[in-house]
Scaffold this motif. Structure first.
Motif, PDB file in Angstrom:
ATOM      1  N   TYR A 123      40.958  37.647  24.502  1.00 32.49           N
ATOM      2  CA  TYR A 123      40.011  38.534  23.827  1.00 32.49           C
ATOM      3  C   TYR A 123      38.970  38.940  24.868  1.00 32.49           C
ATOM      4  O   TYR A 123      38.704  38.166  25.805  1.00 32.49           O
ATOM      5  N   PRO A 124      38.385  40.135  24.735  1.00 29.34           N
ATOM      6  CA  PRO A 124      37.461  40.607  25.766  1.00 29.34           C
ATOM      7  C   PRO A 124      36.383  39.586  26.150  1.00 29.34           C
ATOM      8  O   PRO A 124      36.183  39.329  27.345  1.00 29.34           O
ATOM      9  N   ASN A 125      35.735  38.963  25.174  1.00 30.35           N
ATOM     10  CA  ASN A 125      34.693  37.983  25.510  1.00 30.35           C
ATOM     11  C   ASN A 125      35.246  36.767  26.223  1.00 30.35           C
ATOM     12  O   ASN A 125      34.598  36.192  27.091  1.00 30.35           O
ATOM     13  N   GLU A 126      36.447  36.387  25.802  1.00 26.10           N
ATOM     14  CA  GLU A 126      37.113  35.243  26.411  1.00 26.10           C
ATOM     15  C   GLU A 126      37.360  35.518  27.902  1.00 26.10           C
ATOM     16  O   GLU A 126      37.166  34.649  28.756  1.00 26.10           O
ATOM     17  N   LEU A 127      37.780  36.734  28.191  1.00 27.29           N
ATOM     18  CA  LEU A 127      38.048  37.080  29.592  1.00 27.29           C
ATOM     19  C   LEU A 127      36.754  37.027  30.412  1.00 27.29           C
ATOM     20  O   LEU A 127      36.739  36.485  31.521  1.00 27.29           O
ATOM     21  N   LEU A 128      35.679  37.576  29.853  1.00 30.86           N
ATOM     22  CA  LEU A 128      34.421  37.595  30.602  1.00 30.86           C
ATOM     23  C   LEU A 128      33.938  36.167  30.870  1.00 30.86           C
ATOM     24  O   LEU A 128      33.463  35.849  31.962  1.00 30.86           O
ATOM     25  N   THR A 129      34.093  35.297  29.879  1.00 27.01           N
ATOM     26  CA  THR A 129      33.716  33.887  30.070  1.00 27.01           C
ATOM     27  C   THR A 129      34.569  33.259  31.162  1.00 27.01           C
ATOM     28  O   THR A 129      34.064  32.598  32.073  1.00 27.01           O
ATOM     29  N   TYR A 130      35.853  33.471  31.069  1.00 31.38           N
ATOM     30  CA  TYR A 130      36.771  32.882  32.054  1.00 31.38           C
ATOM     31  C   TYR A 130      36.457  33.374  33.470  1.00 31.38           C
ATOM     32  O   TYR A 130      36.351  32.570  34.410  1.00 31.38           O
ATOM     33  N   LEU A 131      36.303  34.669  33.618  1.00 30.17           N
ATOM     34  CA  LEU A 131      36.033  35.193  34.966  1.00 30.17           C
ATOM     35  C   LEU A 131      34.709  34.646  35.499  1.00 30.17           C
ATOM     36  O   LEU A 131      34.571  34.371  36.695  1.00 30.17           O
ATOM     37  N   GLY A 132      33.752  34.432  34.592  1.00 30.45           N
ATOM     38  CA  GLY A 132      32.448  33.893  34.979  1.00 30.45           C
ATOM     39  C   GLY A 132      32.538  32.500  35.580  1.00 30.45           C
ATOM     40  O   GLY A 132      31.674  32.090  36.370  1.00 30.45           O
ATOM     41  N   GLN A 133      33.602  31.773  35.235  1.00 29.20           N
ATOM     42  CA  GLN A 133      33.754  30.407  35.780  1.00 29.20           C
ATOM     43  C   GLN A 133      34.294  30.396  37.209  1.00 29.20           C
ATOM     44  O   GLN A 133      34.274  29.366  37.870  1.00 29.20           O
ATOM     45  N   LYS A 134      34.801  31.512  37.636  1.00 30.13           N
ATOM     46  CA  LYS A 134      35.174  31.740  39.039  1.00 30.13           C
ATOM     47  C   LYS A 134      36.294  30.878  39.614  1.00 30.13           C
ATOM     48  O   LYS A 134      36.579  30.927  40.799  1.00 30.13           O
ATOM     49  N   LYS A 135      36.919  30.069  38.781  1.00 32.80           N
ATOM     50  CA  LYS A 135      38.017  29.240  39.268  1.00 32.80           C
ATOM     51  C   LYS A 135      39.153  30.127  39.817  1.00 32.80           C
ATOM     52  O   LYS A 135      39.818  29.793  40.796  1.00 32.80           O
ATOM     53  N   TRP A 136      39.354  31.261  39.178  1.00 29.33           N
ATOM     54  CA  TRP A 136      40.422  32.190  39.562  1.00 29.33           C
ATOM     55  C   TRP A 136      40.254  32.674  40.994  1.00 29.33           C
ATOM     56  O   TRP A 136      41.217  33.077  41.637  1.00 29.33           O
ATOM     57  N   MET A 137      39.035  32.627  41.500  1.00 37.12           N
ATOM     58  CA  MET A 137      38.824  33.111  42.865  1.00 37.12           C
ATOM     59  C   MET A 137      39.488  32.211  43.903  1.00 37.12           C
ATOM     60  O   MET A 137      39.687  32.604  45.044  1.00 37.12           O
ATOM     61  N   ASP A 138      39.830  30.987  43.495  1.00 36.50           N
ATOM     62  CA  ASP A 138      40.514  30.063  44.419  1.00 36.50           C
ATOM     63  C   ASP A 138      42.017  30.311  44.485  1.00 36.50           C
ATOM     64  O   ASP A 138      42.709  29.720  45.308  1.00 36.50           O
ATOM     65  N   TYR A 139      42.526  31.139  43.593  1.00 41.06           N
ATOM     66  CA  TYR A 139      43.975  31.363  43.577  1.00 41.06           C
ATOM     67  C   TYR A 139      44.331  32.424  44.619  1.00 41.06           C
ATOM     68  O   TYR A 139      44.442  33.611  44.318  1.00 41.06           O
ATOM     69  N   LYS A 140      44.544  31.961  45.825  1.00 48.41           N
ATOM     70  CA  LYS A 140      44.697  32.893  46.946  1.00 48.41           C
ATOM     71  C   LYS A 140      46.033  33.637  46.949  1.00 48.41           C
ATOM     72  O   LYS A 140      46.196  34.612  47.662  1.00 48.41           O
ATOM     73  N   ASN A 141      47.006  33.148  46.198  1.00 44.07           N
ATOM     74  CA  ASN A 141      48.317  33.802  46.216  1.00 44.07           C
ATOM     75  C   ASN A 141      48.540  34.736  45.029  1.00 44.07           C
ATOM     76  O   ASN A 141      49.670  35.118  44.716  1.00 44.07           O
ATOM     77  N   ILE A 142      47.423  35.071  44.392  1.00 41.63           N
ATOM     78  CA  ILE A 142      47.488  36.012  43.278  1.00 41.63           C
ATOM     79  C   ILE A 142      46.591  37.201  43.568  1.00 41.63           C
ATOM     80  O   ILE A 142      45.503  37.042  44.120  1.00 41.63           O
ATOM     81  N   LYS A 143      47.077  38.368  43.217  1.00 38.65           N
ATOM     82  CA  LYS A 143      46.247  39.558  43.319  1.00 38.65           C
ATOM     83  C   LYS A 143      46.091  40.133  41.905  1.00 38.65           C
ATOM     84  O   LYS A 143      47.083  40.526  41.282  1.00 38.65           O
TER      85      LYS A 143
END
Ligand SMILES: *Cc1c(COP(=O)(O)O)cnc(C)c1O
Length: 220
Positions: A123-143
């Motif tokens: 859900y849109p809010n869920e995505l914003l919360t998730y991106l805010g946690q920044k864990k995804w920035m460590d996934y170097k093999n994903i674009k």
């Protein structure tokens, strides 16, 4: 005229066309391939894997279905774009499999814009919360290349339009906060056979078309 050409005539030049070939035969796919189509989308890993083995190497395969983590390994070696990332755990798993294959895997985040509970996505809010946690920035093999959404299956065009608008606004918000100087984040995948014109009017730049594209020509 071929159906592919007909549909392309309606598509503005900057719109990418994904041919959704689920349940279609190798011959049907090859017919479009020989007309120049290279982007094809499937929604089952086994079916995709078998088709990928048998069809020309320069097809760019997209995955558009519900993807179980245990099945990521079947498509990780070759997939061009996974459009249906609907959970943090799946994103993490795709990164792991991409590392094993020593490659970068392109993904779209699927957004739940429809009213049907059976549809998937953040859900849109869920995505914003998730991106805010920044864990995804460590996934170097994903674009992360953008967002994908499916509208409610309804004749109410205003509703469909509003849902695509929601997707577009979320894309702009996310782009502004997290991907300002990142030209990879550019895809809004929205619109299928019945609603692609509405989707394009609301900013979609990639349509996913199955039935309208594979209709037999004498039925049109
Ligand atoms: C099947 C499918 C499509 C194509 O639908 P058509 O109505 O046949 O054009 C597009 N996107 C997704 C996610 C699908 O599963």
């Amino acid at each position: 005229m071929h159906t592919l050409e007909k549909i392309k005539r309606y598509l503005p030049a900057h719109i990418e066309l994904l041919a959704v070939s689920k349940k279609k035969s190798l011959d049907d796919i090859l017919t479009l391939y020989h007309q120049g189509q290279r982007l094809f989308g499937e929604n089952r890993t086994q079916e995709l894997k078998e088709k990928q083995l048998k069809l020309p190497r320069d097809i760019l395969w997209h995955f558009i279905g519900s993807l179980q983590r245990k099945n990521v390994k079947y498509i990780a070696p070759f997939i061009h774009l996974i459009q249906s990332v609907d959970s943090e755990q799946l994103l993490e798993k795709i990164n792991q499999e991409a590392i094993k294959n020593n490659r970068i895997i392109n993904v779209l985040i699927e957004i739940h814009i429809a009213s049907e509970k059976t549809k998937h996505g953040f859900y849109p809010n869920e995505l914003l919360t998730y991106l805010g946690q920044k864990k995804w920035m460590d996934y170097k093999n994903i674009k992360i290349c953008g967002l994908m959404g499916m509208a409610t299956n309804t004749d109410n065009q205003d509703k469909v339009k509003n849902e695509f608008q929601t997707l577009n606004q979320l894309f702009e918000t996310v782009k502004k906060i997290y991907f300002t100087n990142n030209s990879d984040f550019k895809i809004i995948s929205a619109g299928m056979s019945d609603d692609y014109q509405i989707a394009i009017s609301q900013g979609s730049n990639m349509v996913r078309i199955g039935s309208a594209l594979f209709e037999k020509e004498n039925n049109i």
